[in-house]
Motif scaffolding. Structure first.
Motif, mmCIF file in Angstrom:
data_model
loop_
_atom_site.group_PDB
_atom_site.id
_atom_site.type_symbol
_atom_site.label_atom_id
_atom_site.label_comp_id
_atom_site.label_asym_id
_atom_site.label_seq_id
_atom_site.Cartn_x
_atom_site.Cartn_y
_atom_site.Cartn_z
ATOM 1 N N GLY A 29 1.004 4.767 -6.181
ATOM 2 C CA GLY A 29 0.156 5.819 -5.644
ATOM 3 C C GLY A 29 -0.342 6.800 -6.673
ATOM 4 N N ASP A 53 0.187 4.220 0.686
ATOM 5 C CA ASP A 53 -0.194 5.147 1.753
ATOM 6 C C ASP A 53 0.139 4.612 3.141
ATOM 7 O OD1 ASP A 53 -1.331 6.842 -0.197
ATOM 8 O OD2 ASP A 53 -3.185 5.661 -0.178
ATOM 9 N N HIS A 81 -2.754 1.455 -6.501
ATOM 10 C CA HIS A 81 -2.918 1.280 -5.054
ATOM 11 C C HIS A 81 -2.078 0.148 -4.491
ATOM 12 C CE1 HIS A 81 -5.252 -2.020 -6.656
ATOM 13 N NE2 HIS A 81 -5.329 -2.545 -5.448
ATOM 14 N N CYS A 82 -1.326 -0.529 -5.351
ATOM 15 C CA CYS A 82 -0.705 -1.786 -4.947
ATOM 16 C C CYS A 82 0.816 -1.772 -5.059
ATOM 17 C CB CYS A 82 -1.258 -2.926 -5.795
ATOM 18 S SG CYS A 82 -1.126 -2.623 -7.566
ATOM 19 N N GLN A 109 -7.637 -0.284 -8.587
ATOM 20 C CA GLN A 109 -8.914 0.215 -8.087
ATOM 21 C C GLN A 109 -9.342 1.429 -8.908
ATOM 22 O OE1 GLN A 109 -8.364 0.866 -3.887
ATOM 23 N NE2 GLN A 109 -8.433 -1.316 -3.414
ATOM 24 N N ASN A 168 0.853 -1.185 0.000
ATOM 25 C CA ASN A 168 0.000 0.000 0.000
ATOM 26 C C ASN A 168 0.894 1.242 0.000
ATOM 27 O OD1 ASN A 168 -1.768 2.131 0.614
ATOM 28 N ND2 ASN A 168 -3.069 0.814 1.875
ATOM 29 N N PRO A 185 -12.699 0.818 -4.710
ATOM 30 C CA PRO A 185 -11.743 1.327 -3.719
ATOM 31 C C PRO A 185 -12.110 0.885 -2.307
ATOM 32 C CG PRO A 185 -12.367 3.056 -5.251
ATOM 33 C CD PRO A 185 -13.279 1.914 -5.509
ATOM 34 N N ARG A 223 -6.198 4.209 -9.731
ATOM 35 C CA ARG A 223 -5.065 4.501 -8.862
ATOM 36 C C ARG A 223 -4.183 3.272 -8.710
ATOM 37 N NH1 ARG A 223 -3.759 5.041 -3.009
ATOM 38 N NH2 ARG A 223 -2.325 6.808 -2.867
#
Length: 747
Positions: free
Chosen positions: A184, A65, A112-113, A86, A63, A218, A110
């Protein structure tokens, strides 16, 4: 290749279990799809526009974030895993004109991974509807922009472009890879394509892939998820348009004569779980039509005026169809074994059962030889049809080569005595032959010399080894129609549809009598086919001179009575006529250029392809890389301090979109359709691409990072070979050192 893609997605979904989203989840984790095997592989293919992170090094999966402790992962993903990204928002707009729909999709995804400090490639997958044709893709991400562009195949810039993974995954799924996207990052993507509307029972239907899996939703509660669909219908005439069915809660925005507008706009908890489907009808009980005129734009390379004529069969269910004398000419060469031949047998058996008792038929199976069901035409009685089905099951055994001229000549001979009917030759093949131009010339001579009704030739191609432009040209010469199944899974559906068109002719020998008075005119197709109750008829072209105020369409009905209808002239101010007929004209012109080997026609096809964005056999698609800031491209003048790296590639080359002009070698070797699917890049190919893009000429210099990345992708055998080579070079180095130290002295 589709199975490899599905396996990569399966690996990616398993790999995504490493990602920790914290406690801020909107819903429970989505249920994982069932374990993948051949029966469930289709579940991993995209059913809506999707974006995937291309993961080579599994250690970067996290992630961006909320970094979390991750156990170290040894090894690499070869081939790379694909983690579905996502999706944060999606908008779809579809404009339906006449028999064509133009679809535009805008969305944001995004990464996201992937760790914020790492980057990966992102693969875009675009499934399209009926006979979809990609028109363009634009991507904005991390101050960079990417857009697709068509270029002439002989353009010097093509050779400089960096080859990349992309092209058609299946006949209706296009993929494109964007390189080096940071973890990101948000990708803003705009996609456009055209597709045909499906016509049945006087009803037009639009179906757009719009089914999103759970795992693209998401995870965060605070992330807004907006879904929007806008749909416009314009039939171009004053006829009333009636909406029949819709899959989504569309709200009617406007209703005018011949036009409809709908909108769906909502915040959602989860994305659409069904395809967008919409059907409508144009109220008319009888055969009707219209003519649309349009002037070219100032940027059009062809400044002749444009026209588009269509005839619709209407919705009279009891309309009489022509009696049929039909000869089925079926390829049973070795390459047809398995599913292609099995599906063809199923369709042929069903087609025979649909014939009326007064119809007549025969079957010609061919490979290197010719096999006849009967020496003459047979009436389609129940007993004869049963015998024919039995004969098919016994004699349709795949084997041998391919000879198309001999069975076509047999079919022409059998139909020589046809009277009061529409004689039809129905050709199905998956192969190419050397004498295709000669076959076209022979068929043209046969049909010209006939004094009575000449046979219609319907052609169907399977896979990409046959010459689809030969089959299209053959159909045009024979005033028939052509269709194809590049994907063997579509053989049964599309072959059924073509037979339904061939067996339901209601108006024959169609002419438009006032077109001859124009100064200069080109009509596509040159030989106007018959009108079927299963499909509207469209004719387009260019002209010079003054178009007549009225135009009459003439033909012969099934009861042999003459038919005349006046067609109203419309100025197509808000219908893009040139884009509606672009794909059909490009393919017909390509077939004519192939047959005549005319370079001028080929150049015309290239210009039309680049102008309309519809790919052809003589253009290639490239992805042009640029810089973007808030969606706007940044020029060097606006930012003079920033110098561009001269070695940085600016264009990425995508695999050819064309189906080619047949593969004689594959046909001779009886390679079955579907075996032509390209494979994912191997490690050696990736090394060449990395060296050419990042390090310039490998003979000059090569950076360490490229070597490390390349070596990490090598298989065991390649690594052993490289180790042995390095050891040998080290030994030569030792010998040179000894020679230097010892001065060549003995002892």
């Amino acid at each position: 290749m589709a199975e490899d893609f599905a396996k990569a997605v399966d690996d990616g979904i398993k790999l995504s279990k490493r990602i920790y989203f914290g406690k801020d989840r909107a819903v429970a984790p989505p249920k994982p799809p069932p374990p993948m095997d051949k029966s469930t592989a289709h579940l991993y293919l995209p059913t809506a526009p999707m974006v995937y992170a291309v993961i080579v090094d599994p250690a970067i999966v996290d992630n961006p974030d909320i970094p979390s402790y991750q156990p170290h992962v040894h090894g690499r993903c070869d081939p790379p895993a694909l983690i579905p990204l996502q999706m944060n928002g999606i908008e779809l707009e579809a404009d339906c004109y006449l028999d064509t729909a133009f679809v535009r999709v805008s969305g944001s995804w995004r990464v996201h991974c992937v760790m914020g400090s790492k980057s990966c490639g992102c693969r875009i997958a675009i499934p399209m509807g009926e006979q979809g044709s990609l028109l363009g893709v634009e991507v904005d991400v991390s101050r960079k922009s990417y857009r697709t562009q068509l270029m002439y195949m002989e353009n010097d810039d093509i050779e400089k472009a960096i080859p990349a993974y992309g092209g058609y995954l299946k006949a209706n799924i296009f993929t494109l890879t964007i390189p080096q996207v940071d973890g990101g990052s948000i990708l803003s993507i705009r996609i456009s394509w055209s597709q045909k509307l499906v016509y049945r029972d006087n009803q037009f239907s639009l179906n757009v892939p719009f089914t999103f899996p759970d795992y693209v939703t998401p995870a965060g509660k605070k992330i807004s998820k907006k879904e929007k669909i806008q749909l416009n219908v314009n039939v171009g005439t004053g006829s009333e348009v009636l909406c029949k069915t819709t899959s989504h809660p569309l709200k009617e925005l406007r209703r005018h004569v011949g036009k409809l507008g709908f909108l769906y706009d909502s915040e959602v908890l989860s994305w659409s779980s069904t395809d967008l489907s919409f059907s409508y009808t144009v109220s008319s009980s009888d055969t009707h039509g219209a003519v649309f005129l349009q002037s070219p734009s100032m940027h059009d390379f062809d400044q002749r005026e444009m026209f588009y004529i269509y005839l619709s069969p209407g919705n009279q269910q009891s309309r009489k169809v022509f009696r049929k004398d039909i000869v089925f000419v079926i390829d049973i060469s070795g390459s047809m074994r398995g599913k292609p031949l099995d599906d063809t047998k199923n369709v042929l058996s069903a087609a025979l059962s649909k014939l009326n008792p007064e119809d007549s038929f025969n079957i010609v199976a061919f490979n290197g030889e010719v096999y006849l069901f009967s020496t003459s035409m047979e009436l389609a009685s129940k007993e004869t049809v049963e015998k024919a089905v039995e004969w098919i099951n016994i004699n349709f055994i795949a084997g041998g080569g391919t000879n198309i001229l001999l069975p076509l000549n047999k079919a022409i001979e059998m139909l020589s005595n046809a009277r009061g009917s529409v004689p039809i030759i129905f050709l199905v093949t998956d192969g190419a032959v050397e004498d295709e131009r000669h076959i076209c010339d022979v068929m043209k001579k046969h049909l010209t010399d006939r004094k009575q009704e000449s046979p219609r030739i319907y052609t169907f191609g399977i896979g990409s080894f046959c010459n689809h432009y030969f089959l299209r040209m053959l159909a045009m010469i024979g005033k028939g129609q052509y269709d194809a199944a590049l994907d063997v899974d579509l053989v049964e559906v599309r072959l059924h549809r073509l037979f339904d068109k061939a067996s339901s002719v209601i108006l024959s020998n169609i002419t438009f009598d006032t077109l001859e008075g124009l100064d200069e005119i080109e009509v596509y197709p040159a030989q106007i086919p018959d009108l079927s109750s299963e499909s509207p008829l469209s004719v387009s072209g260019r002209y010079r001179g003054k178009f007549p105020h009225t135009i009459k369409a003439k033909g012969v009905l099934a009861d042999l009575k003459n038919f005349i209808i006046d067609l109203k002239i419309h100025n197509a101010k808000d219908i893009p006529i040139d884009r509606v007929f672009a794909k059909e004209q490009i393919e017909l012109l390509t077939a004519q250029a192939w047959l005549s080997e005319n370079k001028q026609l080929e150049d015309m096809v290239v210009k039309m392809s680049i102008q309309t964005g519809v790919a052809c056999e003589h253009t290639r698609m490239v992805v042009v890389e640029g810089e973007a800031l808030n969606g706007q491209e940044v020029s060097e003048k606006s930012n003079p301090k920033k110098k561009k790296d001269p070695e940085k590639p600016k264009m990425i080359l995508i695999d050819s979109f064309g189906v080619g002009f047949g593969n004689l070698k594959a046909t001779a070797e009886n390679i079955p359709p579907g075996s032509e699917e390209p494979k994912l890049p191997e490690a050696a190919e990736m090394f060449v691409r990395a060296a050419s893009s990042c390090c310039g000429s490998i003979g000059k210099h090569c950076c360490c990072m490229c070597c490390i990345q390349c070596c990490s992708r090598m298989n065991d055998q390649c690594a052993i070979a490289l180790t042995q080579l390095c050891s040998a070079l080290a030994c030569f180095g030792c010998f040179a050192c000894c020679d230097l130290c010892c001065g060549g002295e003995d002892g």
